[in-house]
Scaffold this motif. Structure first.
Motif, PDB file in Angstrom:
ATOM      1  N   THR A 293       0.803  -1.229   0.000  1.00 17.28           N
ATOM      2  CA  THR A 293       0.000   0.000   0.000  1.00 17.28           C
ATOM      3  C   THR A 293       0.830   1.271   0.000  1.00 17.28           C
ATOM      4  O   THR A 293       0.304   2.348  -0.281  1.00 17.28           O
ATOM      5  N   GLY A 294       2.111   1.155   0.335  1.00 12.88           N
ATOM      6  CA  GLY A 294       2.936   2.344   0.465  1.00 12.88           C
ATOM      7  C   GLY A 294       2.712   3.090   1.760  1.00 12.88           C
ATOM      8  O   GLY A 294       3.168   4.233   1.919  1.00 12.88           O
ATOM      9  N   ALA A 295       2.006   2.467   2.697  1.00 10.54           N
ATOM     10  CA  ALA A 295       1.728   3.101   3.986  1.00 10.54           C
ATOM     11  C   ALA A 295       3.008   3.261   4.786  1.00 10.54           C
ATOM     12  O   ALA A 295       3.938   2.453   4.668  1.00 10.54           O
ATOM     13  N   ASN A 296       3.063   4.298   5.621  1.00 14.22           N
ATOM     14  CA  ASN A 296       4.223   4.473   6.486  1.00 14.22           C
ATOM     15  C   ASN A 296       4.025   3.668   7.769  1.00 14.22           C
ATOM     16  O   ASN A 296       3.007   2.987   7.953  1.00 14.22           O
ATOM     17  N   TYR A 297       4.995   3.761   8.674  1.00 11.47           N
ATOM     18  CA  TYR A 297       4.939   2.945   9.886  1.00 11.47           C
ATOM     19  C   TYR A 297       3.722   3.297  10.752  1.00 11.47           C
ATOM     20  O   TYR A 297       3.057   2.409  11.285  1.00 11.47           O
ATOM     21  N   ALA A 301       0.731   0.865  11.666  1.00 17.02           N
ATOM     22  CA  ALA A 301       0.443   0.571  13.072  1.00 17.02           C
ATOM     23  C   ALA A 301      -1.051   0.686  13.343  1.00 17.02           C
ATOM     24  O   ALA A 301      -1.655  -0.192  13.991  1.00 17.02           O
ATOM     25  N   GLN A 302      -1.681   1.744  12.840  1.00 17.46           N
ATOM     26  CA  GLN A 302      -3.117   1.918  13.052  1.00 17.46           C
ATOM     27  C   GLN A 302      -3.916   0.824  12.358  1.00 17.46           C
ATOM     28  O   GLN A 302      -4.915   0.325  12.898  1.00 17.46           O
ATOM     29  N   TRP A 303      -3.488   0.448  11.161  1.00 16.49           N
ATOM     30  CA  TRP A 303      -4.174  -0.625  10.434  1.00 16.49           C
ATOM     31  C   TRP A 303      -4.098  -1.934  11.211  1.00 16.49           C
ATOM     32  O   TRP A 303      -5.100  -2.652  11.345  1.00 16.49           O
ATOM     33  N   LEU A 304      -2.932  -2.252  11.736  1.00 14.28           N
ATOM     34  CA  LEU A 304      -2.771  -3.489  12.493  1.00 14.28           C
ATOM     35  C   LEU A 304      -3.607  -3.486  13.763  1.00 14.28           C
ATOM     36  O   LEU A 304      -4.194  -4.514  14.136  1.00 14.28           O
ATOM     37  N   ILE A 305      -3.667  -2.355  14.429  1.00 11.81           N
ATOM     38  CA  ILE A 305      -4.489  -2.265  15.645  1.00 11.81           C
ATOM     39  C   ILE A 305      -5.954  -2.490  15.312  1.00 11.81           C
ATOM     40  O   ILE A 305      -6.666  -3.222  16.014  1.00 11.81           O
ATOM     41  N   LYS A 306      -6.420  -1.874  14.217  1.00 15.74           N
ATOM     42  CA  LYS A 306      -7.820  -2.057  13.807  1.00 15.74           C
ATOM     43  C   LYS A 306      -8.120  -3.499  13.415  1.00 15.74           C
ATOM     44  O   LYS A 306      -9.194  -4.030  13.700  1.00 15.74           O
ATOM     45  N   GLU A 307      -7.147  -4.142  12.756  1.00 16.05           N
ATOM     46  CA  GLU A 307      -7.336  -5.518  12.302  1.00 16.05           C
ATOM     47  C   GLU A 307      -7.224  -6.534  13.437  1.00 16.05           C
ATOM     48  O   GLU A 307      -7.612  -7.694  13.270  1.00 16.05           O
ATOM     49  N   ASN A 308      -6.704  -6.111  14.572  1.00 16.13           N
ATOM     50  CA  ASN A 308      -6.462  -7.043  15.690  1.00 16.13           C
ATOM     51  C   ASN A 308      -6.989  -6.443  16.999  1.00 16.13           C
ATOM     52  O   ASN A 308      -6.299  -6.437  18.027  1.00 16.13           O
ATOM     53  N   GLU A 309      -8.222  -5.967  16.958  1.00 11.12           N
ATOM     54  CA  GLU A 309      -8.793  -5.270  18.109  1.00 11.12           C
ATOM     55  C   GLU A 309      -8.860  -6.157  19.351  1.00 11.12           C
ATOM     56  O   GLU A 309      -8.569  -5.690  20.458  1.00 11.12           O
ATOM     57  N   ALA A 310      -9.229  -7.405  19.196  1.00 11.50           N
ATOM     58  CA  ALA A 310      -9.359  -8.288  20.362  1.00 11.50           C
ATOM     59  C   ALA A 310      -8.010  -8.465  21.051  1.00 11.50           C
ATOM     60  O   ALA A 310      -7.920  -8.455  22.288  1.00 11.50           O
TER      61      ALA A 310
END
Length: 329
Positions: A293-297, A301-310
């Protein structure tokens, strides 16, 4: 007289600065080690984002090699080390036992390295129209029967086995494995030259749907983006047998470390770090997301937190988690 007073005052200030709390932590600012690889920067971004949003902290990264940043942690010039590869630091365990640093948690301990093949080599890929070329391939020993599948471009009568990076300790171990399993009779041990060249070889083969076998490791973006299978090997017995190429590589505990007294300065944030536990696959997924995606760190980080909320909500009290959720863009 004024000059003498001024000189004395400056000396006093310098003395007090030398005696102050390390890393200016009393002001709610923390320094995290950046030892030079992408995964530690990603974990720093996750920890830093949560520190900013839920614990009212500011943070920065301190770059340097593993020996330099690890020594800085012991000297209390660095506060937090989110990825301590313990096996790469000979004195780590004795330093922890001697009370020279704090081991807060195990970030992940399911990392792996060894010989990988694209999963379609074994199972095929109907969507891509790829048939399994080695359906019974499960172990390193099985490679003997599939040299023709992994034929070398320059010597097609032999297979090509991509080795590890020259200069890495694992390169000698993989050469030993190649010889121990008798693969030197039917395979060329091909040195890729660099980690970038090795990644390029795997990527090119995968995108074309071609067979390839060689050394790789986790967590990496490549293992997060593509579907590879680690070939089984003899169970790990001891370090000597492993270095002789006779067994699989042991999984290494990758810990979260902190300087002494960090837990006293930041008890709430320390409790979060004591609960910080992810996985190799989680890390690989994040690195692959950045590449695709070309996303920065920070964005990753925010994407991973959203994808792994539990997973993340269980690391902190509800009121802290609510602050994290409200801050995610």
């Amino acid at each position: 007289m004024f000059k003498k007073l001024l000189t004395g005052t400056l000396l006093l200030l310098l003395f007090l600065a030398g005696c102050s709390t390390p890393s200016s932590t009393k002001q709610g600012h923390i320094k995290m080690a950046d030892a030079g690889w992408d995964s530690i920067r990603l974990h720093n971004a996750i920890v830093g984002f949560i520190g900013e949003t839920a614990y009212d902290l500011t943070w920065e990264e301190v770059p340097g090699s593993t020996p330099i940043t690890y020594e800085a942690l012991k000297m209390r010039d660095i506060d937090v080390y989110t990825e301590v590869w313990t096996d790469n630091i000979p004195d780590y365990q004795s330093d922890v036992e001697a009370g020279l640093l704090l081991e807060l948690s195990i970030n992940f301990d399911d990392n792996a390295q060894g010989l990988y093949v694209p999963t379609y080599v074994i199972k095929g890929d109907a969507e891509r129209g790829i048939q399994a070329s080695a359906p019974d391939l499960k172990t390193v020993q099985d490679l003997k029967g599939y040299a023709d599948v992994f034929a070398d471009d320059d010597h097609p009568e032999q297979g090509r086995l991509y080795g590890a990076i020259p200069g890495w300790e694992i390169d000698e171990i993989m050469r030993n494995k190649w010889e121990y399993h008798g693969l030197d009779d039917s395979y060329i041990y091909f040195s890729p030259g660099s980690d970038a060249a090795l990644a390029a070889a795997f990527t090119s083969a995968y995108d074309k749907g071609q067979p390839i076998v060689g050394y790789y490791w986790e967590p990496t973006w490549l293992m997060g983006k593509y579907d590879f299978t680690l070939l089984e090997d003899n169970p790990y017995i001891d370090q000597e047998s492993y270095e002789q190429g006779k067994t699989t590589a042991p999984a290494l505990p990758v810990t979260v470390g902190a300087r002494l007294e960090f837990d006293q300065d930041f008890p709430e944030f320390t409790e979060f770090l004591r609960n910080y536990s992810t996985s190799s696959g989680f890390t690989s997924d994040g690195l692959a997301y950045m590449l695709e995606t070309g996303a920065n760190y920070k964005e990753t980080a925010q994407w991973l937190i959203k994808e792994n909320e539990a997973m993340f909500s269980a690391m902190m009290p509800q009121d802290k988690w609510d602050l994290v959720v409200s801050a995610i863009e």
